[in-house]
Design an enzyme around this catalytic site. Structure first.
Site, mmCIF file in Angstrom:
data_model
loop_
_atom_site.group_PDB
_atom_site.id
_atom_site.type_symbol
_atom_site.label_atom_id
_atom_site.label_comp_id
_atom_site.label_asym_id
_atom_site.label_seq_id
_atom_site.Cartn_x
_atom_site.Cartn_y
_atom_site.Cartn_z
ATOM 1 N NE ARG A 1 -4.133 -2.041 1.674
ATOM 2 C CZ ARG A 1 -5.126 -2.475 2.442
ATOM 3 N NH1 ARG A 1 -5.185 -2.125 3.717
ATOM 4 N NH2 ARG A 1 -6.056 -3.252 1.944
ATOM 5 C CG HIS B 1 -4.207 -1.483 -7.585
ATOM 6 N ND1 HIS B 1 -3.128 -2.006 -8.259
ATOM 7 C CD2 HIS B 1 -3.865 -0.218 -7.252
ATOM 8 C CE1 HIS B 1 -2.192 -1.089 -8.333
ATOM 9 N NE2 HIS B 1 -2.606 -0.006 -7.740
ATOM 10 C CD GLU B 2 -1.932 -4.064 -3.751
ATOM 11 O OE1 GLU B 2 -2.188 -4.584 -2.650
ATOM 12 O OE2 GLU B 2 -1.347 -4.668 -4.659
ATOM 13 N N GLY B 3 -6.925 -2.296 -2.097
ATOM 14 C CA GLY B 3 -7.868 -1.680 -1.161
ATOM 15 C C GLY B 3 -8.321 -0.343 -1.690
#
Lengths: 597, 597
Positions: free
Chosen positions: B306, B449-451
């Site tokens: 992140r 992406h990635e949350g």
């Protein structure tokens, strides 16, 4: 028809009838042939043609953009087929006079009708959009002969039109155009120069293309005062209306864009000697109106074009919102905070509060933008058909005032709705398997063309709010005050009070800015002013919509009320920070020397 | 080297040395081999390779996205060539242990080094980025045998790695993954299932691909508590490290994206019987660590991922800003308000105040984002190498607190910088002849992406600010207060006072939200909270940068100060509206029933 993902007919009906009462226009002589039924019929027709003929090739046109073959722009065949259906239905002349084959629809209805095509396929709909603006300009400023020769074929859909302003070295700065128009003995002109960013500048969709070209006549005044306007057809026209010689307008290149790819965007060369009509050099052009008044005429068209661009920006956001709403209702994922048991079924993502936040925000932007666009269109009807000169003048003044906002606000917030639509879709929204990423790319043009956001902000703060001693600003304030007065005693009184305060502050800020006596300082933060003014105007139109829902209890009306509450509580307060900055006469940007960036 | 349009080495040097004093790290045992000279050398190398091998095919990769041929993902050859140069230079192992062939660089320097590649070509750099995260996870949680077998080839650049979490029916909701891993007598597992959105999931760049796959072991606990982590290599590995049988991991499809096209993004099928390793069904997998702890391990990698995504979002914005700055300095157009004489020469557009507004805003976003990313990287170095356990714990806590902001803030504002870069370019920025529209499209992935932003906001407000009784929030407040104290008596005292007030308000708002006792209400407007918190953190880092300029008078430092002033006056006040909304416990979105949308 099933509920459309192109636009919401329910919302259009609300705006046109429950709010703007367009049926009342049918009492005016221009519209006596019309009725709610004829309005409904043409809206039905628009939805059907947009759905059946425009939407289906929207992605195809994006993936197969126009390309040059042997100096010609080649388009996918679907574009031509769709436009034939559109013009055969008479829609290109929808709001034009019956005398020219038009339906003589109110502009308000005409905007709603055309909105279907922009939302379904902005690339294909640009060709008639430009043609309608072109025809409207010539009807206002062209000679009868020019109208008969060029406008009639346009409104029959046989020829399309363009507006050719920009040049490679002069985008927003029209003072610096260098295209020359040399008068000839026969009253025509010969043009030489290069025009850039000309949408619809070449194609094989119609047998002729009517370019409206800005150029300078040698010896005229410098800068914008020396600009004249010319008709330069792709093919010269014989006296009987048949096509004659090829004029010296040549496609020199196609621009390859991020989106809006279905519309050819061209570099055109005028008078470079590829063709020599009548055996002489230069592209043949016909002066429109008087010499050196070209920019005034063009701005007549530009102002309508700007409202149209605003509606386009709104409806691209609108269709994105509808797609996101549909996705959020059907896609299941996760569970609410209070029900994390993995054995429980997943919920549609619309049940997640943050997804509803995005949808509600997008709804407030696109329905607010649609209200703005149709309100402005209603003002066009008022300025043309209101009973008294005073009413017509007031409508004209208010429209002038609102035009930069009607162009810029949807260009920013319709695009924001497209961004939210991608986000609601998550990873899928980032793929080209779903249409929302294209809507975003298509819409990204709107803050740029027909005057950038920066240009609109200078127009608003530098011209519109100070014109006629501030009469436009005062009229806007009065108009909003009439709405807030109607909210007294209702559940919307708090909204009205906040809006009144914001309008008062806008007036005070305007006085502060211009009270500096320094135009550079007054205009330094014009973009902030534009953003604040835009949010005030749209907040007002949301209050209008909320009041129009009075006594109606359907889900649709409750959705309107909820979006109005959202705009009041979440969006309107954004103006405070902006006004604070403006009141402080902040010099941060103005005082930043370019060499420290 | 000429001034780069990829990143600003001058800014990196400022952040690393004048501000973060990374040279002081060389006193620590892990970094004793390093010096300012070695840091400079590797940054020089990164810039050179990024410039010569990554940037040149950025557009080519966008225009020629990976496609499937005979079940394989085919990429343009430039990707493989660039990555060979990158891995041959040892850069993939830059911040890894010397024991594994790494350079043992501080993470702070490592992030700065890798930033060059993301900015030059995010699509190509994703392959080593994913591999580095994969290797770091296995080093932390894998067995020595797993490390020797899989990590060593990864850090030699011979194999690449992925992280395979999502499934078609379960994007953000990992509780609902259905991939199964059945234990075998030999201690291995057999996996069956489908994984979606797997970046780098297939390619021919390396001879093997090491997938890290989340799956459920039958009989385990429901939801996220039953998720385990497996190594699933594309090819099985023999005892001597050579490649063995093809494992049953099959490329089922490629996603076609709006941007980020150079990176294969895949749908992978595991154990569908296309291959049968050892003659039996199912893809062979090796459990990492213990059963059912997979999500914990993955989040170890996700948190670093992140921060890396945040840096990626920043640097895509950064390169867009540099391109816009260059364009604005060279493109002439129009004249300032005070000099409209058309006979005067046109000015570079940077002389227009509204253009400088866009550039200054973008500068504040991208340099602020870079400060945030490198500050977080510095915290990684602190948590791993600070002298005392207390210091290491504090760094860990602060990093945990900042991670959702480090991911989400640049994803929003780096993207905003890309949007501004297009706008500065006007029509040209909308064409594919200029790179800024691609930077925008590439960066649009990062808020997803990635949350997603929504997921980050729930992480921040739902977990991070309440963890350990609010210790993370308190530590952030103390850390900011230490900065504002240093501003006392300086020209920045006003900025510090505004920042102190904002931090205090954030604490009060947090208490108000959680004081409701209703998680649904507390979390309803979490996105607003995330935005406010992010702006506070970046304002703090701008104050830090301003203070680090103390006594320096160059144009560079004056630019820093001007951007700090901008962030203080223009950006920090945005938090007021957000906190006002949060304090009111606004229920507008929460109470909007989905059926009225």
């Amino acid at each position: 028809m099933a509920t459309s993902l192109i636009l919401s007919r329910r919302d259009l009906d609300f705006l046109l009838h429950e709010w703007l009462d367009v049926e009342s226009l049918t009492k005016r002589s221009r519209f006596t042939e019309h009725s709610r039924e004829t309005f409904d019929a043409v809206l039905d027709l628009a939805e059907q043609i947009a759905t059946d003929h425009f939407a289906p090739h929207n992605r195809t046109a994006d993936e197969n953009e126009p390309h040059m073959v042997d100096g010609k722009a080649v388009l996918i065949p679907e574009v031509s087929k769709a436009l034939k259906v559109f013009t055969d239905a008479g829609l290109i002349a929808g709001s034009f006079d019956e005398e020219y084959g038009g339906m003589q629809l109110p502009h308000t209805v005409g905007q709603a009708v055309f909105a279907w095509f922009k939302a379904a396929n902005v690339g294909t709909s640009a060709y008639p959009f430009l043609t309608m603006g072109n025809a409207r300009l010539l009807l206002a400023h062209g000679s009868q002969e020019q109208i008969d020769t060029f406008v009639r074929p346009e409104l029959e859909g046989r020829w399309f039109g363009t507006m050719a302003l920009s040049e490679p070295q002069a985008g927003s700065s029209l003072a610096d155009i260098t295209t020359r128009a040399v008068p000839q003995d026969d009253g025509t002109y010969r043009l030489t120069g290069n025009k850039m960013w000309i949408s619809g500048g070449d194609h094989e969709l119609t047998e002729n293309i009517v370019h409206l070209v800005l150029a300078k006549i040698p010896g005229g005044p410098p800068g914008v005062k020396g600009i004249s306007l010319f008709i330069v057809p792709k093919f010269l026209v014989n006296d009987d209306g048949s096509l004659g010689e090829r004029n010296d307008v040549v496609l020199a290149g196609l621009n390859h864009k991020m989106g809006y790819r279905g519309t050819t965007n061209t570099l055109l060369n005028f008078g470079e000697g590829v063709h020599t009509p009548g055996g002489r050099a230069g592209a043949v052009g016909y002066l429109v109106g008087e010499q050196h008044r070209g920019l005034t005429y063009m701005f007549h068209m530009m102002n309508e074009a700007r409202i149209g661009v605003g509606v386009g920006a709104t409806v691209l956001g609108y269709t994105g919102y509808l797609h996101a709403l549909e996705y959020a209702r059907t896609r299941t994922q996760g569970r609410p905070p209070a029900g994390k048991d993995p054995a429980s079924p997943m919920v549609p993502i619309i049940e997640h509060t943050d997804v509803r936040r995005m949808l509600l925000a997008a709804k407030s932007y696109v329905e607010g933008g649609m209200a703005l666009g149709l309100y402005c269109a209603r003002l066009v009807d008022e300025e043309q058909t209101a009973e008294t000169q005073e009413e017509r003048s007031r409508a004209h003044l208010l429209l002038d005032m609102l035009t930069p906002i009607a162009k810029a606000w949807p260009s920013q917030w319709g695009l924001a709705a497209n961004d939210l639509a991608i986000q609601v879709h998550g990873g899928y929204g980032y793929t080209r398997d779903y249409p929302v990423e294209q809507f975003y790319r298509d819409n990204r043009l709107n803050p740029i063309h027909e005057g950038t956001q920066g240009v609109q902000s200078l127009d608003l703060l530098g011209r519109k709010v100070v014109m006629q001693g501030g009469a436009g600003l005062a009229l806007l304030g009065e108009t909003i005050a009439a709405t807030t007065a109607r909210a007294a005693g209702s559940e919307w009184a708090g909204f009205a009070a906040d809006l009144d305060a914001a309008v008062a502050r806008m007036g005070a800020v305007t006085a502060t800015l211009w009270g500096t006596g320094e135009p550079d300082l007054a205009l330094a933060n014009s973009h902030v002013y534009l953003e604040a003014a835009g949010h005030i105007v749209v907040a007002w139109l949301w209050l209008e919509q909320a009041l129009a829902c009075e006594g109606a209890a359907s889900d649709f009306h409750e959705g309107k009320r909820q979006a109005a509450r959202y705009f009041w509580r979440w969006e309107l307060p954004r103006v405070n920070h902006r006004f604070g900055l403006l009141e402080s006469l902040d010099r941060t940007v103005l005082d930043t020397p370019s060499h420290v960036l």
